[in-house]
Design a protein around this motif. Sequence first.
Motif, mmCIF file in Angstrom:
data_model
loop_
_atom_site.group_PDB
_atom_site.id
_atom_site.type_symbol
_atom_site.label_atom_id
_atom_site.label_comp_id
_atom_site.label_asym_id
_atom_site.label_seq_id
_atom_site.Cartn_x
_atom_site.Cartn_y
_atom_site.Cartn_z
ATOM 1 N N LEU A 61 -1.864 11.482 16.429
ATOM 2 C CA LEU A 61 -1.432 10.216 15.471
ATOM 3 C C LEU A 61 -0.144 9.567 16.120
ATOM 4 C CD1 LEU A 61 -1.957 10.974 11.828
ATOM 5 C CD2 LEU A 61 -3.541 9.796 13.368
ATOM 6 N N ASN A 62 0.443 10.303 16.999
ATOM 7 C CA ASN A 62 1.880 9.830 17.222
ATOM 8 C C ASN A 62 1.730 8.941 18.318
ATOM 9 O OD1 ASN A 62 3.154 11.751 15.681
ATOM 10 N ND2 ASN A 62 3.745 13.145 17.200
ATOM 11 N N TYR A 63 0.444 8.613 18.758
ATOM 12 C CA TYR A 63 0.068 7.673 19.887
ATOM 13 C C TYR A 63 -0.472 6.160 19.261
ATOM 14 C CZ TYR A 63 0.573 11.684 22.870
ATOM 15 O OH TYR A 63 1.199 12.700 23.591
ATOM 16 N N TYR A 64 -0.531 6.354 18.065
ATOM 17 C CA TYR A 64 -1.118 5.153 17.560
ATOM 18 C C TYR A 64 -0.153 4.364 16.334
ATOM 19 C CZ TYR A 64 -5.509 6.953 19.430
ATOM 20 O OH TYR A 64 -6.657 7.281 20.239
ATOM 21 N N VAL A 65 -0.378 3.159 16.173
ATOM 22 C CA VAL A 65 -0.041 2.403 15.147
ATOM 23 C C VAL A 65 -1.175 2.862 13.808
ATOM 24 C CG1 VAL A 65 0.556 0.298 13.969
ATOM 25 C CG2 VAL A 65 0.849 0.535 16.016
ATOM 26 N N ILE A 66 -0.564 3.190 12.965
ATOM 27 C CA ILE A 66 -1.437 3.951 11.702
ATOM 28 C C ILE A 66 -1.324 2.903 10.435
ATOM 29 C CG2 ILE A 66 -1.979 5.594 10.031
ATOM 30 C CD1 ILE A 66 -2.881 6.252 13.112
ATOM 31 N N GLY A 67 -2.716 2.677 10.205
ATOM 32 C CA GLY A 67 -2.719 1.867 8.667
ATOM 33 C C GLY A 67 -3.589 2.885 7.927
ATOM 34 N N THR B 237 5.425 3.516 -0.137
ATOM 35 C CA THR B 237 6.231 3.571 1.072
ATOM 36 C C THR B 237 5.377 4.369 2.036
ATOM 37 O OG1 THR B 237 8.315 3.661 -0.141
ATOM 38 C CG2 THR B 237 8.381 4.314 2.083
ATOM 39 N N ILE B 238 4.994 4.042 3.332
ATOM 40 C CA ILE B 238 4.445 4.442 4.516
ATOM 41 C C ILE B 238 5.397 5.020 5.334
ATOM 42 C CG2 ILE B 238 4.414 2.392 5.841
ATOM 43 C CD1 ILE B 238 1.333 3.274 6.658
ATOM 44 N N SER B 239 5.281 6.231 5.820
ATOM 45 C CA SER B 239 6.282 7.031 6.734
ATOM 46 C C SER B 239 5.671 8.031 7.548
ATOM 47 C CB SER B 239 7.270 7.662 5.946
ATOM 48 O OG SER B 239 6.648 8.776 5.225
ATOM 49 N N ARG B 240 6.301 8.236 8.810
ATOM 50 C CA ARG B 240 5.558 9.156 9.464
ATOM 51 C C ARG B 240 6.622 10.173 9.749
ATOM 52 N NH1 ARG B 240 2.860 5.571 13.908
ATOM 53 N NH2 ARG B 240 1.768 7.760 14.136
ATOM 54 N N ASP B 241 6.101 11.516 10.117
ATOM 55 C CA ASP B 241 6.901 12.748 10.539
ATOM 56 C C ASP B 241 6.541 13.073 11.991
ATOM 57 O OD1 ASP B 241 7.873 15.200 11.551
ATOM 58 O OD2 ASP B 241 8.075 15.776 9.211
ATOM 59 N N ALA C 157 7.486 14.825 14.224
ATOM 60 C CA ALA C 157 7.531 16.388 14.434
ATOM 61 C C ALA C 157 6.060 17.050 14.008
ATOM 62 C CB ALA C 157 8.782 16.961 14.152
ATOM 63 N N LYS C 158 5.583 16.389 12.931
ATOM 64 C CA LYS C 158 4.526 17.075 12.245
ATOM 65 C C LYS C 158 3.130 16.513 12.582
ATOM 66 C CE LYS C 158 6.658 19.246 8.365
ATOM 67 N NZ LYS C 158 6.820 19.111 6.600
ATOM 68 N N GLY C 159 3.353 15.163 13.395
ATOM 69 C CA GLY C 159 2.213 14.407 13.801
ATOM 70 C C GLY C 159 1.404 13.875 12.484
ATOM 71 N N THR C 160 1.992 13.453 11.283
ATOM 72 C CA THR C 160 1.504 13.085 10.044
ATOM 73 C C THR C 160 2.279 12.101 9.733
ATOM 74 O OG1 THR C 160 1.283 15.599 9.641
ATOM 75 C CG2 THR C 160 1.195 14.017 7.928
ATOM 76 N N VAL C 161 1.357 11.194 8.983
ATOM 77 C CA VAL C 161 1.449 9.955 8.292
ATOM 78 C C VAL C 161 1.518 9.897 7.038
ATOM 79 C CG1 VAL C 161 1.022 7.419 8.010
ATOM 80 C CG2 VAL C 161 1.321 8.477 10.490
ATOM 81 N N TYR C 162 2.434 9.396 6.006
ATOM 82 C CA TYR C 162 2.260 9.741 4.630
ATOM 83 C C TYR C 162 2.307 8.176 3.930
ATOM 84 C CZ TYR C 162 4.300 14.209 5.885
ATOM 85 O OH TYR C 162 4.470 15.640 6.259
ATOM 86 N N LEU C 163 1.877 8.318 2.921
ATOM 87 C CA LEU C 163 1.775 7.212 1.955
ATOM 88 C C LEU C 163 2.301 7.554 0.456
ATOM 89 C CD1 LEU C 163 1.255 3.981 1.779
ATOM 90 C CD2 LEU C 163 -0.951 4.800 0.602
ATOM 91 N N GLN C 164 3.672 7.306 0.328
ATOM 92 C CA GLN C 164 4.068 7.955 -1.222
ATOM 93 C C GLN C 164 3.967 6.494 -1.920
ATOM 94 O OE1 GLN C 164 5.960 10.527 -1.953
ATOM 95 N NE2 GLN C 164 5.720 9.544 -4.129
ATOM 96 N N MET C 165 3.231 6.810 -2.883
ATOM 97 C CA MET C 165 2.634 5.978 -4.011
ATOM 98 C C MET C 165 3.190 6.042 -5.328
ATOM 99 S SD MET C 165 -1.230 5.663 -3.056
ATOM 100 C CE MET C 165 -1.650 7.165 -3.754
ATOM 101 N N ASN C 166 4.231 5.334 -5.619
ATOM 102 C CA ASN C 166 5.053 5.389 -6.980
ATOM 103 C C ASN C 166 4.522 4.334 -8.002
ATOM 104 O OD1 ASN C 166 6.551 7.623 -6.001
ATOM 105 N ND2 ASN C 166 8.006 6.044 -5.072
ATOM 106 N N SER C 167 4.846 4.338 -9.450
ATOM 107 C CA SER C 167 4.698 3.387 -10.254
ATOM 108 C C SER C 167 3.050 3.068 -10.451
ATOM 109 C CB SER C 167 5.562 1.973 -9.987
ATOM 110 O OG SER C 167 6.888 2.557 -10.114
ATOM 111 N N LEU C 168 2.514 4.009 -10.369
ATOM 112 C CA LEU C 168 0.775 3.758 -10.109
ATOM 113 C C LEU C 168 0.058 3.017 -11.205
ATOM 114 C CD1 LEU C 168 0.113 7.091 -8.290
ATOM 115 C CD2 LEU C 168 -0.796 5.008 -7.467
ATOM 116 N N LYS C 169 -0.680 2.120 -10.720
ATOM 117 C CA LYS C 169 -1.217 1.440 -11.901
ATOM 118 C C LYS C 169 -2.804 1.544 -11.829
ATOM 119 C CE LYS C 169 1.672 -2.402 -10.981
ATOM 120 N NZ LYS C 169 1.947 -3.802 -10.696
#
Length: 122
Positions: A29-35, A69-73, A75-87
Amino acid sequence: QLQLVESGGGLVQPGGSLRLSCTASRFVLNYYVIGWFRQAPGKERDFVAAITYNGDTTYYENSVKGRFTISRDIAKGTVYLQMNSLKPEDTAVYYCAPVKSGNYYERLYASWGQGTQVTVFS
């Protein structure tokens, strides 16, 4: 063929939070733009958010701005999507995918992973 694995979905009440993860083998994943994309029942799959290679630029669909909020680690080769105030309208299957650096709405590959189900209910 790149194999991505999404996880972290679940059942949550309105106003709640979830964090989704997107991983692949050997830190590819570190080699890509991730959506992140999502598909609600009976609807087309829509773009949600994207993050560049080093995480310095992020982009969001208007309905999730300020809540997700989208983020990436690297060192872990992981992309996250933090979702708050869900509807309830956030209920969907969520997918991650490599996207084009010049057009985050366009994927690099045709295939999708299995996705992870997010259900927001009262």
